[in-house]
Design a protein around this motif. Sequence first.
Motif, mmCIF file in Angstrom:
data_model
loop_
_atom_site.group_PDB
_atom_site.id
_atom_site.type_symbol
_atom_site.label_atom_id
_atom_site.label_comp_id
_atom_site.label_asym_id
_atom_site.label_seq_id
_atom_site.Cartn_x
_atom_site.Cartn_y
_atom_site.Cartn_z
ATOM 1 N N GLU A 134 -15.101 -27.748 -44.646
ATOM 2 C CA GLU A 134 -15.460 -26.320 -44.695
ATOM 3 C C GLU A 134 -16.900 -26.148 -45.163
ATOM 4 N N GLY A 141 -16.477 -15.514 -52.864
ATOM 5 C CA GLY A 141 -16.820 -16.209 -51.620
ATOM 6 C C GLY A 141 -18.189 -16.850 -51.757
ATOM 7 N N GLY A 142 -19.079 -16.517 -50.828
ATOM 8 C CA GLY A 142 -20.422 -17.083 -50.870
ATOM 9 C C GLY A 142 -21.454 -16.167 -51.482
ATOM 10 N N THR A 196 -19.774 -22.862 -46.291
ATOM 11 C CA THR A 196 -19.972 -21.437 -46.576
ATOM 12 C C THR A 196 -21.449 -21.181 -46.837
ATOM 13 N N ASN A 247 -11.076 -15.484 -50.875
ATOM 14 C CA ASN A 247 -12.331 -14.902 -51.357
ATOM 15 C C ASN A 247 -12.136 -14.027 -52.596
ATOM 16 N N ARG A 266 -26.155 -23.195 -48.875
ATOM 17 C CA ARG A 266 -24.796 -23.382 -48.388
ATOM 18 C C ARG A 266 -23.991 -24.228 -49.355
#
Length: 285
Positions: free
Chosen positions: A224, A80-81, A226, A58, A3
């Motif tokens: 936040e 993004g992730g 992710t 993103n 993460r």
Amino acid sequence: MDRLIKATIEGGIRIYALTAKDLVNEACERHKCSPLSAAALGRTLMGTLFLAATMKNNEAVTVKINGEGILGSIVADACGGYVRGYVENTNAELPLTNGKLSVGAAVGLGNIAVTRFTDGADPFTGICNLATGEIAEDFTRYLYVSEQTPSSFALGVYVNQDGSIGQAGGLFIQAMPDAADEKLDAVATNIGLLPSMTTLLRNGKSLEDVIKMVAGNLSVNFYEQTELHFACQCSHEKIKNMLVSLGKAELEKLAEDEGTEITCHFCNTKYNISSAEIKELLNSL
């Protein structure tokens, strides 16, 4: 869970932290990386994820480290992730330097190129010379030289004796336009007193713990999180469409074989395209 968390530190300082043991391990298993190439690829994947985290909506970013050392090029895409990537020479090996993997020597001289893909605009690519080849310093230099953004990266990959990834993590710190010099100095002092990111994570510290240690007596606002994953956009159909770009003459040669094996650079997945499928592509032309 791999993460990335975002936070701000009192005084106008942006700080991101990530842990990426599983995705780095997957990337290195897919590419059958030596410990040296695993460390270089893992650092590049994490640095690219940090850059993607600075993008809005993103949007995507591609990083290519063009080194003249034995590793060759290192490439990573992130959105993004999600991240994917590869290193050109996965079997690279060098003697240790002061007990550590010799990533800087293996990367060598060269440059780092960063391409940002934003909605409604043409892709923008910035290039600057590598600082040390150690990856983190090279990302730091890129943002300062090419985008005039004072930032700092810390990227670490701990490789076990069996070649698996024992831990991987990083920090990204950026001074916002209104950052107070005394707060920046305090954070720099705190960072200088900390052990490496992989040591902190291996000792059980969470990302939140690490950020609080960096902040020291300054207040922190977490805002936040992710999840991070190694993921590739390749597919059998996309590989077939790519073959069309080879042209009619080359496809006719491939159609003479029973099948054609294509390997994706980014994830090392192998695709077998049959002669019948290639003839269908020829008919479509």
